[in-house]
Design an enzyme around this catalytic site. Structure first.
Site, short mmCIF file in Angstrom:
data_model
loop_
_atom_site.label_atom_id
_atom_site.label_comp_id
_atom_site.label_asym_id
_atom_site.label_seq_id
_atom_site.Cartn_x
_atom_site.Cartn_y
_atom_site.Cartn_z
N PRO A 1 54.37 -16.26 -4.34
CA PRO A 1 53.02 -15.83 -4.70
C PRO A 1 52.91 -15.44 -6.18
CG PRO A 1 53.81 -14.65 -2.75
CD PRO A 1 54.98 -15.39 -3.31
N GLU B 1 62.53 -10.36 1.76
CA GLU B 1 61.67 -9.77 0.72
C GLU B 1 61.69 -10.59 -0.56
OE1 GLU B 1 59.83 -7.41 2.07
OE2 GLU B 1 61.18 -7.72 3.76
#
Ligand code: 4GY
Length: 232
Positions: free
Chosen positions: A89, A116
């Protein structure tokens, strides 16, 4: 021939998509070659562990650098013009023009993060480009990699037939498609616009263009700003 390599801990996610329809056909026609690598095959430990806790604390786990460095080195081999892409992202937003540019490369490696994320040194030393498919968070980079691979594949010359390639023209001039209709001409009282049945090709072309503009103005006014630069 564009070679596409993918590094992932979920190789099974790819078969369903790459084994069907246009991507499958592109592989059969030797326009692209896709190879999926399991990151766990590049570990030394007996448990095939690819993750570690983050230094400095914080939630969850990170992908370790070691197997990723090993995988990229092995996959690159002696090739000179490889582009290594990280799906994240944090990357540059993926657009049609990105797909066009990448479709002209000869070798792409996609790294799919999980947990993560991935150790920063992967970014620093291995990655040429970071791509995001949009401002939302998924559970991994596999679906984004498939999105990018799909968009690239259909732009490679000879992958789409003539009738299919017309579809790509629509977004490339930054206009939305005009409304489309098929048989019957009258469906439960809902009639197809008369002009489309007229056989007057000049009028039909004008109608389509006008509908495209109207639709874009209503649904995606941001695209019209880009379209002006296209002096089409
Ligand atoms: N959006 N565009 C995206 C994503 C999930 C890093 C593990 C996105 O490209 N990738 O949401 N990826 C990843 C993000 C941690 C999960």
């Amino acid at each position: 021939m564009l070679k596409i390599d993918v590094i992932t801990i979920f190789p099974e996610m790819f078969k369903a998509v790459t084994g069907e329809s246009i991507i499958k056909r592109a592989c059969q026609k030797k326009k692209i070659r896709i190879e999926i690598y399991n990151l766990r095959d590049f570990t030394d430990n007996t448990h095939r562990k690819v993750d570690e806790r983050p230094f400095g604390g914080g939630p969850g786990m990170l992908i370790s650098p070691e197997p990723v460095f090993k995988a990229v080195k092995k996959i690159k081999g002696r090739r000179k013009k490889t582009k290594v892409i990280l799906l994240t992202p944090q990357g540059v937003k993926f657009e049609q023009k990105t797909a066009g540019r990448l479709s002209r490369e000869t070798h792409l490696i996609f790294i799919c993060p999980r947990y993560e994320g991935i150790d920063e040194r992967v970014r620093l030393k291995l990655v040429d480009e970071e791509i995001s498919i949009g401002d939302y968070v998924l559970t991994g980079g596999e679906l984004p990699a498939l999105v990018v691979i799909d968009a690239i594949t259909r732009l490679i010359p000879g992958v789409l037939g003539d009738s299919e390639s017309a579809i790509s023209d629509s977004f490339e001039n930054n206009l939305l498609e005009h409304p489309q209709y098929t048989r019957p001409a009258n469906f439960r009282g809902l009639k197809v616009p008369e002009v489309l049945l007229s056989g007057n090709h000049r009028l039909i072309k004008e109608w389509k263009r006008k509908q495209s503009l109207l639709r874009t103005k209503r649904k995606r006014p941001d695209l019209l700003k880009k379209e002006r630069n296209n002096h089409e």
